[in-house]
Design a protein around this motif. Structure first.
Motif, PDB file in Angstrom:
ATOM      1  N   ALA A   1      -0.322 -12.133 -12.226  1.00 51.87           N
ATOM      2  CA  ALA A   1      -0.635 -13.074 -11.153  1.00 51.87           C
ATOM      3  C   ALA A   1       0.419 -13.021 -10.056  1.00 51.87           C
ATOM      4  N   GLU A   2       1.679 -12.883 -10.448  1.00 56.34           N
ATOM      5  CA  GLU A   2       2.747 -12.798  -9.449  1.00 56.34           C
ATOM      6  C   GLU A   2       2.620 -11.512  -8.633  1.00 56.34           C
ATOM      7  N   ALA A   3       2.220 -10.415  -9.289  1.00 57.62           N
ATOM      8  CA  ALA A   3       2.008  -9.168  -8.556  1.00 57.62           C
ATOM      9  C   ALA A   3       0.876  -9.319  -7.553  1.00 57.62           C
ATOM     10  N   VAL A   4      -0.185 -10.025  -7.938  1.00 61.38           N
ATOM     11  CA  VAL A   4      -1.293 -10.277  -7.018  1.00 61.38           C
ATOM     12  C   VAL A   4      -0.797 -11.059  -5.807  1.00 61.38           C
ATOM     13  N   GLU A   5      -0.001 -12.093  -6.060  1.00 60.98           N
ATOM     14  CA  GLU A   5       0.517 -12.895  -4.944  1.00 60.98           C
ATOM     15  C   GLU A   5       1.411 -12.060  -4.028  1.00 60.98           C
ATOM     16  N   MET A   6       2.223 -11.189  -4.612  1.00 64.82           N
ATOM     17  CA  MET A   6       3.062 -10.319  -3.791  1.00 64.82           C
ATOM     18  C   MET A   6       2.200  -9.431  -2.903  1.00 64.82           C
ATOM     19  N   ALA A   7       1.139  -8.870  -3.489  1.00 63.56           N
ATOM     20  CA  ALA A   7       0.251  -8.007  -2.712  1.00 63.56           C
ATOM     21  C   ALA A   7      -0.452  -8.791  -1.608  1.00 63.56           C
ATOM     22  N   MET A   8      -0.836 -10.031  -1.900  1.00 63.58           N
ATOM     23  CA  MET A   8      -1.458 -10.866  -0.870  1.00 63.58           C
ATOM     24  C   MET A   8      -0.493 -11.102   0.291  1.00 63.58           C
ATOM     25  N   LYS A   9       0.760 -11.388  -0.029  1.00 66.36           N
ATOM     26  CA  LYS A   9       1.749 -11.628   1.028  1.00 66.36           C
ATOM     27  C   LYS A   9       2.019 -10.356   1.826  1.00 66.36           C
TER      28      LYS A   9
ATOM     29  N   ILE B   1       2.006  -0.381   4.564  1.00 66.10           N
ATOM     30  CA  ILE B   1       2.511  -1.747   4.474  1.00 66.10           C
ATOM     31  C   ILE B   1       3.647  -1.986   5.456  1.00 66.10           C
ATOM     32  N   GLY B   2       4.489  -0.985   5.656  1.00 65.57           N
ATOM     33  CA  GLY B   2       5.580  -1.122   6.610  1.00 65.57           C
ATOM     34  C   GLY B   2       6.658  -2.079   6.125  1.00 65.57           C
ATOM     35  N   GLY B   3       7.352  -2.695   7.064  1.00 67.64           N
ATOM     36  CA  GLY B   3       8.484  -3.553   6.735  1.00 67.64           C
ATOM     37  C   GLY B   3       8.119  -4.856   6.068  1.00 67.64           C
ATOM     38  N   ALA B   4       6.820  -5.182   6.000  1.00 65.16           N
ATOM     39  CA  ALA B   4       6.409  -6.450   5.392  1.00 65.16           C
ATOM     40  C   ALA B   4       6.864  -6.555   3.946  1.00 65.16           C
ATOM     41  N   ALA B   5       6.892  -5.417   3.239  1.00 60.32           N
ATOM     42  CA  ALA B   5       7.258  -5.441   1.828  1.00 60.32           C
ATOM     43  C   ALA B   5       8.744  -5.647   1.613  1.00 60.32           C
TER      44      ALA B   5
ATOM     45  N   PRO C   1      12.842 -10.354   2.097  1.00 63.60           N
ATOM     46  CA  PRO C   1      13.331 -11.000   0.875  1.00 63.60           C
ATOM     47  C   PRO C   1      12.960 -12.473   0.784  1.00 63.60           C
ATOM     48  N   VAL C   2      12.648 -13.089   1.905  1.00 64.16           N
ATOM     49  CA  VAL C   2      12.309 -14.507   1.879  1.00 64.16           C
ATOM     50  C   VAL C   2      11.037 -14.747   1.068  1.00 64.16           C
ATOM     51  N   VAL C   3      10.081 -13.828   1.148  1.00 61.40           N
ATOM     52  CA  VAL C   3       8.803 -14.049   0.475  1.00 61.40           C
ATOM     53  C   VAL C   3       8.585 -13.137  -0.727  1.00 61.40           C
ATOM     54  N   LEU C   4       9.434 -12.127  -0.921  1.00 62.55           N
ATOM     55  CA  LEU C   4       9.172 -11.163  -1.985  1.00 62.55           C
ATOM     56  C   LEU C   4      10.289 -11.032  -3.011  1.00 62.55           C
ATOM     57  N   ALA C   5      11.463 -11.591  -2.764  1.00 54.22           N
ATOM     58  CA  ALA C   5      12.562 -11.456  -3.720  1.00 54.22           C
ATOM     59  C   ALA C   5      12.295 -12.294  -4.969  1.00 54.22           C
TER      60      ALA C   5
END
Length: 415
Positions: A110-118, A268-272, A275-279
């Motif tokens: 589920a966390e991986a899904v949320e990361m992909a959504m972000k 995806i570029g720099g979005a990934a 760190p604010v939303v993906l760390a």
């Protein structure tokens, strides 16, 4: 106070009641291969575990690697780079389709899904998503958007808009995506919790092309289907390369919680990198990385994948032989060792689960389609144990009264 009473006090009386009805009165204590034992020494064949234990419980090489790693380092300090996480990322990139060249780790599917959504929202600037009808992508607040039966029933205030696509209906897909508001389409190649429903590869390929035409990212959720469960490294990613590929469950080797998003850095570029939303405090640790790399090394071997295919074919054929014509069973379906037993009703399915547990086999029903049983044996099971487990399931079916035919839960209307 006995164990079941203690369990109920800690986790809720309804869960304790289910244990009592199943005759599961002692706590699970140890496991190895295809077997789980409780504190009294009673043993069960594990055909459930939510699809986690494809390589079995306590696989010798993976367990030895975990012990060795715990003697060195468990989690990452998060400042220095971590060699084991890097090795796992390299292993995943090595088995992913060409073009998927970077990895982000998570602690659960589920966390991986949320990361992909972000990632998708940040890289496209769009706020809507799409998923397939009868889909399931997790129970965190964001992932619930993409799980249609939960999105309809959830009391949570789900902010992002989600569209649900009917597999096979390309006209609908083009209509939904042509507006340019959908950041990504998420697709399960086999909708596990939706009833073990395979999706036609031709539809997925055409859907991917529509995504390309409309600037929509295409994400394949292979958390249940990938890493060998369907008898291939990926059920669909090799034939239909996505922009985002989600892996999990099997990746942890039955030892650690770990999941990952393997993605195209160019798309995806720099979005990934935000760190604010993906760390994460825990994701990408040394122990998870060591185990994950060891698991990929095992499941990528053709001998392993061939055994999954052989066992899966054997299991489906035996279930067809044992249950063909039984009015309580509508269909046996699936791919590899991801098998669904479609029963006449949720009531029938529930009674089969209870009867099988009483006689030494653990199975579970699909969360979004409770009339379908998941039969997910591990690939390390021997033929004799596999046949024993399937015979027990067939006997459990025979023990269920034929008149128990509670109507199946309907699939909600499109939203």
């Amino acid at each position: 106070m006995g164990f079941v009473e203690r369990y109920g006090a800690a986790f809720g009386r309804s869960k304790a009641l289910l244990l009592r009805m199943s005759g599961l009165l002692a706590a699970e204590s140890e496991a190895e291969g295809a077997w789980i034992a409780d504190t009294t020494g009673r043993r069960w064949l594990d055909f459930g575990s939510f699809g986690v234990h494809l390589v079995g419980h306590r696989h010798p090489r993976r367990t030895a690697a975990a012990r060795d790693q715990l003697g060195r380092m468990g989690l990452s300090g998060k400042i220095l780079g971590n060699a084991e996480a890097t090795r796992c990322a390299e292993a995943l990139i090595g088995v992913a389709p060409p073009g998927l060249d970077q990895v982000a780790f998570a602690n659960s599917g589920a966390e991986a899904v949320e990361m992909a959504m972000k990632m998708a929202a940040l890289s496209t600037g769009r706020a809507e998503f799409a998923a397939l009808r009868s889909s399931y992508h997790g129970k965190t607040a964001g992932a619930l958007h993409l799980s249609d039966t939960y999105a309809v029933r959830s009391p949570l205030p789900l902010a992002a808009k989600a569209h649900f696509l009917e597999p096979g209906d390309l006209v609908q897909a083009r209509r939904v995506l042509s507006g340019g508001t959908v950041a990504a389409v998420f697709a399960e190649p086999v909708r596990g919790e939706g009833g073990v429903l395979p999706v036609d590869p031709g539809y997925l390929a055409a859907l991917r092309e529509i995504c390309r035409e409309t600037g929509t990212l295409f994400a394949l959720d292979e958390i249940q289907t990938g890493l060998g469960r369907c008898g291939r490294m990926w059920r669909s990613a090799d034939d239909c390369p996505p922009d985002l590929l989600l892996a999990g469950k099997v990746l942890g080797g039955g030892l650690v919680p770990v999941a990952a998003v393997v993605y195209s850095g160019a798309r995806i570029g720099g979005a990934a990198l935000d760190p604010v939303v993906l760390a994460s405090s825990f994701a990408g640790g040394a122990l998870a990385g060591r185990v994950g790399a060891e698991v990929v090394d095992l499941v990528r071997q053709e001998e392993f994948l061939a055994e999954v295919r052989r066992l899966g074919t054997s299991a489906r054929e035996r279930l067809d032989e044992l249950l063909g014509g039984d009015p309580r069973i509508r269909e046996v379906r699936g791919e590899g060792l991801m098998i669904g037993l479609d029963t006449a009703s949720p009531g029938v399915a529930g009674q089969i689960v209870l009867e099988a547990a009483k006689h030494g086999v653990l199975v579970s029903f699909c969360l979004s389609a409770p009339h379908v049983l998941r039969v997910y044996p591990p690939a390390v099971i021997g033929q004799d144990d596999l046949d024993r487990g399937l015979d027990t399931i067939a006997a459990a079916v025979a023990a269920v009264p034929e008149m128990d035919r509670t109507p199946n839960t309907p699939v909600p209307a499109n939203i």
